[in-house]
Design a protein around this motif. Structure first.
Motif, PDB file in Angstrom:
ATOM      1  N   CYS A 121       0.877  -1.240   0.020  1.00 55.38           N
ATOM      2  CA  CYS A 121      -0.055   0.021  -0.325  1.00 55.38           C
ATOM      3  C   CYS A 121       0.858   1.195   0.014  1.00 55.38           C
ATOM      4  O   CYS A 121       0.560   2.134  -0.800  1.00 55.38           O
ATOM      5  N   VAL A 122       1.945   1.354   0.662  1.00 54.99           N
ATOM      6  CA  VAL A 122       2.738   2.298   0.944  1.00 54.99           C
ATOM      7  C   VAL A 122       3.414   2.773  -0.172  1.00 54.99           C
ATOM      8  O   VAL A 122       3.707   3.834  -0.765  1.00 54.99           O
ATOM      9  N   LEU A 123       4.023   1.451  -0.953  1.00 57.33           N
ATOM     10  CA  LEU A 123       4.643   1.845  -2.165  1.00 57.33           C
ATOM     11  C   LEU A 123       3.951   2.261  -3.134  1.00 57.33           C
ATOM     12  O   LEU A 123       4.456   3.154  -4.006  1.00 57.33           O
ATOM     13  N   ILE A 124       2.778   1.839  -3.504  1.00 57.92           N
ATOM     14  CA  ILE A 124       1.830   2.286  -4.545  1.00 57.92           C
ATOM     15  C   ILE A 124       1.422   3.640  -4.192  1.00 57.92           C
ATOM     16  O   ILE A 124       1.343   4.586  -5.075  1.00 57.92           O
ATOM     17  N   ALA A 125       1.086   4.081  -2.789  1.00 58.66           N
ATOM     18  CA  ALA A 125       0.755   5.339  -2.581  1.00 58.66           C
ATOM     19  C   ALA A 125       2.218   6.389  -3.059  1.00 58.66           C
ATOM     20  O   ALA A 125       1.911   7.246  -3.648  1.00 58.66           O
ATOM     21  N   ASN A 126       3.337   5.891  -2.721  1.00 65.42           N
ATOM     22  CA  ASN A 126       4.378   6.632  -3.071  1.00 65.42           C
ATOM     23  C   ASN A 126       4.491   6.804  -4.610  1.00 65.42           C
ATOM     24  O   ASN A 126       4.871   7.854  -4.962  1.00 65.42           O
TER      25      ASN A 126
ATOM     26  N   ALA B 149       1.896   1.010   8.679  1.00 65.53           N
ATOM     27  CA  ALA B 149       1.927   1.821   7.302  1.00 65.53           C
ATOM     28  C   ALA B 149       2.493   3.211   7.713  1.00 65.53           C
ATOM     29  O   ALA B 149       3.424   3.688   6.890  1.00 65.53           O
ATOM     30  N   ALA B 150       2.246   3.872   8.777  1.00 65.30           N
ATOM     31  CA  ALA B 150       2.824   5.141   9.270  1.00 65.30           C
ATOM     32  C   ALA B 150       4.294   5.304   9.151  1.00 65.30           C
ATOM     33  O   ALA B 150       4.880   6.082   8.586  1.00 65.30           O
ATOM     34  N   VAL B 151       4.795   4.028   9.960  1.00 62.26           N
ATOM     35  CA  VAL B 151       6.278   3.944  10.135  1.00 62.26           C
ATOM     36  C   VAL B 151       6.897   3.725   8.724  1.00 62.26           C
ATOM     37  O   VAL B 151       7.560   4.825   8.168  1.00 62.26           O
ATOM     38  N   LEU B 152       6.349   3.054   7.805  1.00 61.20           N
ATOM     39  CA  LEU B 152       6.919   2.743   6.354  1.00 61.20           C
ATOM     40  C   LEU B 152       6.635   4.144   5.552  1.00 61.20           C
ATOM     41  O   LEU B 152       7.653   4.620   4.791  1.00 61.20           O
ATOM     42  N   LEU B 153       5.487   4.854   5.717  1.00 58.31           N
ATOM     43  CA  LEU B 153       5.646   6.329   4.940  1.00 58.31           C
ATOM     44  C   LEU B 153       6.508   6.985   5.467  1.00 58.31           C
ATOM     45  O   LEU B 153       7.119   7.717   4.557  1.00 58.31           O
ATOM     46  N   ALA B 154       6.920   7.024   6.719  1.00 57.68           N
ATOM     47  CA  ALA B 154       7.922   7.870   7.160  1.00 57.68           C
ATOM     48  C   ALA B 154       9.234   7.595   6.788  1.00 57.68           C
ATOM     49  O   ALA B 154      10.134   8.320   6.174  1.00 57.68           O
ATOM     50  N   LYS B 160      16.009  10.520   5.897  1.00 57.96           N
ATOM     51  CA  LYS B 160      16.849  10.949   5.219  1.00 57.96           C
ATOM     52  C   LYS B 160      17.500   9.667   4.879  1.00 57.96           C
ATOM     53  O   LYS B 160      17.751   9.238   3.807  1.00 57.96           O
ATOM     54  N   ALA B 161      18.182   9.026   5.912  1.00 57.63           N
ATOM     55  CA  ALA B 161      18.842   7.831   5.863  1.00 57.63           C
ATOM     56  C   ALA B 161      18.159   6.704   5.088  1.00 57.63           C
ATOM     57  O   ALA B 161      18.627   5.866   4.553  1.00 57.63           O
ATOM     58  N   THR B 162      16.935   6.661   5.068  1.00 60.50           N
ATOM     59  CA  THR B 162      16.253   5.265   4.807  1.00 60.50           C
ATOM     60  C   THR B 162      15.516   5.593   3.407  1.00 60.50           C
ATOM     61  O   THR B 162      15.117   4.635   2.748  1.00 60.50           O
ATOM     62  N   LYS B 163      15.329   6.887   3.050  1.00 65.66           N
ATOM     63  CA  LYS B 163      14.335   7.169   1.983  1.00 65.66           C
ATOM     64  C   LYS B 163      14.938   6.645   0.536  1.00 65.66           C
ATOM     65  O   LYS B 163      13.957   6.341  -0.255  1.00 65.66           O
ATOM     66  N   LYS B 164      15.961   6.595   0.287  1.00 69.31           N
ATOM     67  CA  LYS B 164      16.622   6.123  -1.059  1.00 69.31           C
ATOM     68  C   LYS B 164      16.734   4.551  -1.155  1.00 69.31           C
ATOM     69  O   LYS B 164      17.234   3.946  -2.066  1.00 69.31           O
ATOM     70  N   LEU B 165      16.513   3.866  -0.078  1.00 68.59           N
ATOM     71  CA  LEU B 165      16.770   2.335   0.133  1.00 68.59           C
ATOM     72  C   LEU B 165      15.873   1.717  -0.965  1.00 68.59           C
ATOM     73  O   LEU B 165      14.753   2.345  -1.324  1.00 68.59           O
ATOM     74  N   HIS B 166      16.091   0.500  -1.549  1.00 68.76           N
ATOM     75  CA  HIS B 166      15.522  -0.285  -2.448  1.00 68.76           C
ATOM     76  C   HIS B 166      14.054  -0.736  -1.669  1.00 68.76           C
ATOM     77  O   HIS B 166      14.205  -1.020  -0.564  1.00 68.76           O
TER      78      HIS B 166
END
Lengths: 184, 185
Positions: A121-126, B149-154, B160-166
Motif C-alpha cells: 500500500c505504501v509503495l503504491i501510494a508513493n 503503515a505510518a512508520v513505512l510512510l515516514a 533521509k537515511a532510509t528514503k533512498k533504500l530499495h
C-alpha cells in the motif's frame, strides 16, 4: 547473424536480471551494459528512447529494449532484445509463483504477507504521489485527474474507456488552449 | 482456449497501460473482476513479489498473473500478450522518431493520459488499501497495521537515511514484522 542475435538476447537477459522494479531502476544498468560495455547506443539515444518509452503504451523496460534492438539489428533485433529482457522474469516468477501458492496456507506465510501488504500500500501510494507531481501540471490536468479518479473508484467501467476519454480530452484541450493563447 | 483469452487480455493491457509497470495494475484488477482467474488478495501479494524479484515490475506482474491463471504456459502467453503491442508500436515509432516527438496531437494525448494513468493507479490503491486494512468490511482496522503503515510512510518519504533504500528492503522488513507480530491473526 544468429550469433549477433544471440548476443543481443543475452545482453538484454542480463539487463532483465539486474533490474529490480523496472522503469527508472533500469536506466543506470542500460547505461553500463548497452552504452559503455557494448556501445550499441549513445547516452543521448538512450535518453530519447527512454523518454519515448515512458510516454508510449506498455512497460518502459520493454519499449526501451525494442528500440535498442531495432537500432542494432533491425526488426528481428527489436523482437529478440525484447524477448531477452522478459526471459528472466518468466523463469523466476514461474518458479516463485508455484512455490508461493503451495505454501500460502502456512500460518507464518500468511503473517508475512499481512505485513508485506501494508508495505505494498505504501509503495503504491508513493508511486501515485511521484507520478502525480509530474503529470498534474496545471488545472486542466488536475481536472482530468479528478474526473478519472472518481470514475475509476466509483464505477465498474473498463480502464480502456478512461484511457480513450483522457487521450481525446488531452488533444482537445491542447488544441483549444493553443488557439486561446494565440488569440491573446 | 484460456491461452487465447489470456493473450487478448494482456494484449489490451499492453496497448492501453501508459506510464510503466504500475500503470498495468488497474487493468489487472479489471481482469480479476471479469474473469475470476485470481483474487484481489493475490494481486496485492503479486505486487510485493514483482517488486522484490529481478525484472521489470510490469512484466513480472503479467507473468505472475499468467501463472495463477494457467500455469507455466499461462505465464509465457500473458507476457507475450503484454509485450506484443509494445513491439509493434515501438517499431513503428522508431521509423518516425522525430516526427512522433514533435506531433502536437501525440503531445496533447499524453497531456491527458498522464494524469488519467495516475488517477487509475490511485483507484487501484483504494482497492489494495481496502483489502489490507478492512478485510472484514467496515469493522475497525487492526491498529498494528496502521502503525506499520505510518512508520513505512515516514521511512520512505521523510527519514533521509532510509528514503533512498530499495523497496525490497521495506518489503523484507515488513514480512519480518508480520511474522513476529502475527499480523494475520
Amino acid at each position: 547473424m544468429f550469433k549477433q542475435l544471440l548476443e543481443l538476447f543475452f545482453a538484454f537477459a542480463k539487463v532483465g536480471v539486474m533490474t529490480f522494479g523496472g522503469g527508472y531502476a533500469m536506466l543506470p544498468i542500460l547505461q553500463r551494459e548497452i552504452v559503455e560495455n557494448k556501445g550499441w547506443a549513445t547516452e543521448e539515444e538512450l535518453a530519447d528512447y527512454f523518454a519515448i518509452g515512458q510516454c508510449t503504451p506498455g512497460v518502459i523496460a520493454v519499449n526501451t529494449a525494442t528500440f535498442i534492438g531495432r537500432k542494432k539489428d533491425g526488426i528481428l533485433g527489436g523482437v529478440v532484445a525484447t524477448l531477452g529482457v522478459v526471459f528472466p522474469s518468466i523463469v523466476i516468477i514461474s518458479l516463485l509463483a508455484g512455490v508461493i501458492s503451495r505454501f500460502a496456507e502456512l500460518s507464518w506465510v500468511k503473517n508475512a504477507f499481512a505485513g508485506v501488504r501494508v508495505c505494498v500500500c505504501v509503495l503504491i501510494a508513493n508511486a501515485v504521489w511521484k507520478l502525480g507531481k509530474k503529470s498534474i501540471v496545471d488545472k486542466w490536468a488536475a481536472a482530468i485527474f479528478a474526473v478519472i479518479a472518481v470514475g475509476a473508484i466509483f464505477t465498474e467501467l473498463s480502464p480502456v474507456v478512461f484511457v480513450l476519454v483522457a487521450g481525446v480530452c488531452g488533444v482537445v484541450l491542447r488544441v483549444l488552449l493553443q488557439k486561446g493563447g494565440a488569440a491573446k | 482456449m484460456i491461452y487465447l483469452r489470456l493473450f487478448w487480455e494482456f494484449f489490451k493491457t499492453g496497448l492501453f497501460a501508459v506510464g510503466g509497470g504500475m500503470a498495468t495494475l488497474p487493468f489487472l484488477y479489471d481482469i480479476s473482476d471479469r474473469t475470476g482467474w485470481f483474487t484481489h488478495a493475490q494481486l496485492a501479494d503479486m505486487v510485493a513479489v514483482s517488486e522484490s524479484t529481478p525484472g521489470p515490475i510490469g512484466v513480472n506482474m503479467a507473468t505472475y498473473v499468467g501463472f495463477l491463471s494457467a500455469g507455466v504456459g499461462g505465464s509465457v502467453i500473458a507476457t507475450l500478450g503484454l509485450i506484443t503491442p509494445s513491439i509493434l508500436i515501438i517499431l513503428i515509432v522508431s521509423a518516425f522518431l522525430q516526427k512522433f516527438r514533435d506531433n502536437k496531437f501525440v503531445e496533447g494525448a499524453f497531456y491527458g493520459l498522464r494524469p488519467a494513468s495516475t488517477a487509475m493507479i490511485l483507484a487501484a490503491l483504494v482497492l489494495v488499501v481496502k483489502a489490507t486494512f478492512l478485510p472484514n468490511g467496515l469493522a475497525l482496522p487492526d491498529w498494528r497495521l496502521l502503525v506499520l503503515a505510518a512508520v513505512l510512510l515516514a521511512l520512505t518519504n521523510v527519514v533521509k537515511a532510509t528514503k533512498k533504500l530499495h523497496p525490497i528492503v521495506f518489503i523484507g522488513a515488513s514480512a519480518v514484522v508480520g511474522v513476529v507480530l502475527r499480523l494475520a491473526e
